[in-house]
Design a protein around this motif. Structure first.
Motif, PDB file in Angstrom:
ATOM      1  N   ALA A 146      74.552  19.916  10.057  1.00 18.19           N
ATOM      2  CA  ALA A 146      74.436  18.483  10.362  1.00 18.19           C
ATOM      3  C   ALA A 146      73.040  18.175  10.859  1.00 18.19           C
ATOM      4  N   GLY A 147      72.701  16.902  10.807  1.00 13.38           N
ATOM      5  CA  GLY A 147      71.475  16.424  11.423  1.00 13.38           C
ATOM      6  C   GLY A 147      71.748  16.142  12.893  1.00 13.38           C
ATOM      7  N   SER A 174      70.742  21.506  11.224  1.00  7.44           N
ATOM      8  CA  SER A 174      69.763  21.930  10.211  1.00  7.44           C
ATOM      9  C   SER A 174      68.482  21.104  10.260  1.00  7.44           C
ATOM     10  N   ASP A 175      68.539  19.946  10.944  1.00  6.10           N
ATOM     11  CA  ASP A 175      67.392  19.019  10.971  1.00  6.10           C
ATOM     12  C   ASP A 175      67.698  17.965  12.031  1.00  6.10           C
ATOM     13  N   ILE A 199      74.956  13.811  12.720  1.00  5.26           N
ATOM     14  CA  ILE A 199      75.207  13.039  11.491  1.00  5.26           C
ATOM     15  C   ILE A 199      75.388  14.010  10.336  1.00  5.26           C
ATOM     16  N   GLU A 200      76.407  13.731   9.526  1.00  2.00           N
ATOM     17  CA  GLU A 200      76.539  14.478   8.264  1.00  2.00           C
ATOM     18  C   GLU A 200      77.208  13.588   7.228  1.00  2.00           C
ATOM     19  N   MET A 201      77.803  14.175   6.209  1.00  2.00           N
ATOM     20  CA  MET A 201      78.247  13.339   5.096  1.00  2.00           C
ATOM     21  C   MET A 201      79.720  13.543   4.708  1.00  2.00           C
ATOM     22  N   GLN A 241      74.871   9.140   2.792  1.00  2.00           N
ATOM     23  CA  GLN A 241      73.405   9.074   2.751  1.00  2.00           C
ATOM     24  C   GLN A 241      72.844  10.199   3.621  1.00  2.00           C
ATOM     25  N   PHE A 242      71.795  10.828   3.122  1.00  2.00           N
ATOM     26  CA  PHE A 242      71.099  11.816   3.951  1.00  2.00           C
ATOM     27  C   PHE A 242      70.146  11.039   4.842  1.00  2.00           C
ATOM     28  N   VAL A 243      70.380  11.061   6.129  1.00  2.00           N
ATOM     29  CA  VAL A 243      69.589  10.244   7.059  1.00  2.00           C
ATOM     30  C   VAL A 243      68.271  10.957   7.367  1.00  2.00           C
ATOM     31  N   PHE A 278      65.836  20.478   6.348  1.00  2.50           N
ATOM     32  CA  PHE A 278      67.142  20.802   5.773  1.00  2.50           C
ATOM     33  C   PHE A 278      66.995  21.939   4.757  1.00  2.50           C
ATOM     34  N   ALA A 317      67.369  14.547  11.426  1.00  4.86           N
ATOM     35  CA  ALA A 317      67.687  13.269  10.764  1.00  4.86           C
ATOM     36  C   ALA A 317      66.576  12.224  10.862  1.00  4.86           C
TER      37      ALA A 317
HETATM   38  N1  ADE Z   1      73.517  17.016   6.895  1.00  2.00           N
HETATM   39  C1  ADE Z   1      72.540  17.738   7.468  1.00  2.00           C
HETATM   40  N2  ADE Z   1      71.523  16.949   7.849  1.00  2.00           N
HETATM   41  C2  ADE Z   1      71.868  15.686   7.502  1.00  2.00           C
HETATM   42  C3  ADE Z   1      71.225  14.432   7.614  1.00  2.00           C
HETATM   43  N3  ADE Z   1      70.019  14.317   8.162  1.00  2.00           N
HETATM   44  N4  ADE Z   1      71.875  13.344   7.126  1.00  2.00           N
HETATM   45  C4  ADE Z   1      73.095  13.468   6.563  1.00  2.00           C
HETATM   46  N5  ADE Z   1      73.733  14.620   6.432  1.00  2.00           N
HETATM   47  C5  ADE Z   1      73.131  15.729   6.898  1.00  2.00           C
END
Ligand code: ADE
Length: 227
Positions: free
Chosen positions: A76-77, A194-195, A169-171, A149-151, A205, A197
């Protein structure tokens, strides 16, 4: 039967390494792995990215495979400032940050006859915190917000934080939560960051997807031993 769901192949592969795979079942353009772990049968799959795909796979796991407990592992972000890349978070509840019926007077994330937040199973979350305690791992908890959406924008991230009090945040989590609430199945949502966002999140990511997926997978395996 316990179900383990991921969004991406990179998230599922490090979990499968610990499993004794007995059968691979092709269904609905996907592969469902029936595996044995410490004497228990488990069904595992990755859905592909996004809320629609996650909903399809979660529903199949419950309706076709009789899953009565759904565990999600992935990345996730990070939204909370104290969440760094590689840190673990479990959701207390999930929501869909991209649902917008506000023109009809509804609050962001609300769909009539549904709800904004889907609560994760408290017993599973308690087990996770006990496991983290035993291993000396910091395990944050908070709201996890999902959208298709990937933020990668500080502005969008801050909006999601303000409106939903989100920590990550994730999807997929909001969709899995919605399916499990409708089906009456307890669910657990585990993510490694992982990041963050913000601008540059795409680069982070790509760099940390594998590493953070492994962190989440390893923790999930430790937790499975306690179920
Ligand atoms: N999964 C991991 N990083 C993400 C991001 N920044 N936005 C949405 N889903 C994610």
């Amino acid at each position: 039967m316990t179900g383990i769901l991921c969004a991406m192949r990179e998230e599922l592969d490090p979990i499968l390494e610990y499993m004794n795979i007995k059968e691979k079942i092709k269904h609905a353009n996907n592969i469902f792995y029936i595996a044995e772990f410490e004497g228990e049968d488990i069904v595992l799959a990755y859905s592909k990215i996004g809320k629609v795909n996650a909903s399809i796979t979660a529903t199949i796991m419950i309706e076709k495979f009789g899953v009565d407990k759904l565990l999600f592992s992935g990345v996730a972000g990070g939204v909370d400032e104290d969440l760094k890349i590689g840190d673990l978070i479990i959701a207390t509840k999930t929501c869909q940050h991209d649902v917008d019926l506000t023109v009809f007077g509804y609050e962001p994330g609300y769909i009539p006859e549904s709800k904004v937040f889907f609560e994760c199973d408290e017993d599973l979350n308690n087990i996770a915190q006990n496991v983290a305690g035993k291993l000396g791992i910091k395990l944050k908890d908070g709201v996890i917000a999902s959208g298709d959406q990937f933020v990668h924008s500080k502005e969008r991230k801050e909006w999601i934080k303000k409106i939903f009090n989100a920590s990550a945040i994730e999807m997929e989590g909001g969709a899995v939560g919605c399916v499990c609430w409708n089906e009456g199945v307890p669910f657990f949502m585990l993510r490694a960051i992982s990041d963050t966002a913000e601008e540059g999140a795409g680069v982070d990511f790509d760099e940390f997807l594998e590493e953070s997926s492994k962190i989440s997978a390893k923790f999930l395996i430790e937790m499975l031993k306690e179920l």
